[in-house]
Design an enzyme around this catalytic site. Structure first.
Site, PDB file in Angstrom:
ATOM      1  CE  LYS A  52      -3.794  -2.512   2.051  1.00  0.00           C
ATOM      2  NZ  LYS A  52      -4.537  -2.935   3.238  1.00  0.00           N
ATOM      3  CD  GLN A  96      -3.494  -4.500   6.493  1.00  0.00           C
ATOM      4  OE1 GLN A  96      -3.448  -3.528   5.748  1.00  0.00           O
ATOM      5  NE2 GLN A  96      -4.064  -5.640   6.119  1.00  0.00           N
ATOM      6  CG  ASP A 119      -9.655  -0.366   4.722  1.00  0.00           C
ATOM      7  OD1 ASP A 119      -9.405  -0.595   3.516  1.00  0.00           O
ATOM      8  OD2 ASP A 119      -8.953  -0.793   5.656  1.00  0.00           O
TER       9      ASP A 119
END
Ligand code: NDP
Length: 290
Positions: A52, A96, A119
């Protein structure tokens, strides 16, 4: 059979994002800024986070990696999230997963400000998505949608079977496929671990999206001739022949299913890179919204 090449498609999307970022920078404005919070040192998470950050560099985004120990207590993590919510130089951030067992996923998701939730996991964004209102779409299902779109896969009126109902993949995936949008407008069936005779449903699928985490469990006898098959699964399977000691496996038995379907995603190189491209798209959209 044609491959749904997520690697190639994501490269195209990243190129498009870079063009936009270059224009922004030429106007003397600041670059979009994404932060990634990594708790602990799960090797797979470290790899995903690394990809990422690399993708941010490639398109000209500013990125910040916040590494926290897996001993961190919940209150301290929630306080870190509050700081990121309040940081006006930041367009979006992600935490994460998976998180250590002593930290509540839902408390963390709920603590993220919906307008920085790139997200797309916050209940407000999930609700807005379900109602077809503007929202950050969850990165993995959004990546699948973009892949279907780029390959001009006809979805309207088709029967889509989604295997898996997790909050980050299966459930939002099924919502996106049923919405009155393109891609979308499918008749959707969701299967999960309690579904009896899963094969009865998968054999009816024009589009089969698999997100169970059950390695190579979808076999050719479960798939209709000519179906479009999207394999979201990524599992590290021990493999002594590899330098790393493992290989990445999907939820679909690729070699035999590929012979039967019209389109299929490879693992790796399918949905994984599309997830990263979607995260960056969300961040760019967050930047533009400001
Ligand atoms: P979860 O474990 O959270 O959810 C799995 C889902 O599959 C559950 O809803 C479960 O049902 C269902 N399930 C399990 N076994 C079966 C079965 N035999 N038949 C039908 N349904 C079944 O996993 P995630 O959704 O987080 O991830 C799924 C996979 O996708 C994993 O391999 C993960 O690594 C991968 N992934 C890939 C990403 C990418 O970028 N490509 C991003 C995120 C995940 P129940 O609800 O009843 O338990």
């Amino acid at each position: 059979m044609q491959l749904l090449d997520g690697k190639k498609t994501s490269e195209t999307i990243l190129d498009e994002i870079k063009v936009e970022v270059d224009k922004i920078l030429q106007q003397g404005k600041r670059a979009p800024h994404l932060a990634v919070v990594l708790v602990g040192n799960n090797p797979a998470s470290e790899t995903y986070v690394g990809s990422k950050i690399k993708a941010c560099e490639r398109v000209g985004f500013k990125s910040t990696l916040i590494k926290l120990p897996d001993t961190i207590d919940e209150a301290t993590l929630l306080n870190e999230i509050k700081k990121l919510n309040d940081d006006t130089t930041l367009d979006g951030f992600i935490v994460q997963s998976p998180l250590p067992k002593h930290i509540s996923d839902s408390k963390v998701i709920n603590a993220i400000s919906p307008d920085k939730d790139v997200d797309g996991f916050h209940p407000e964004n999930v609700g807005r998505m379900a109602l077809s209102m503007p929202a950050y779409l969850p990165a993995t299902p959004y990546g699948v949608i973009q892949l279907l779109d780029k390959y001009k896969i006809e979805t309207s009126g088709k029967h889509c079977v989604v295997m898996g109902r997790s909050h980050i993949v299966g459930l939002p995936m099924s919502l996106l496929m049923v919405r009155n949008t393109t891609p979308g407008n499918c008749t959707v069936t969701i299967c999960h671990s309690k579904t009896k005779d899963v094969k009865k449903y998968t054999l009816q699928a024009d589009i089969l999206i698999v997100a169970t985490g059950q390695v190579e469990s979808v076999t050719a006898d479960m798939v209709k001739e000519g179906a479009v098959v999207v394999d979201v699964g990524i599992t590290r399977v021990p493999d002594a022949t590899k330098k790393s000691g493992y290989r990445l496996a999907g939820d679909v038995k690729f070699d035999e299913v590929a012979q039967k379907c019209s389109y299929i995603t490879p693992v790796p190189g399918g949905v994984g890179p599309m997830t990263i491209a979607s995260l960056l798209m969300n961040t760019l959209n967050g930047y533009k919204r400001k």
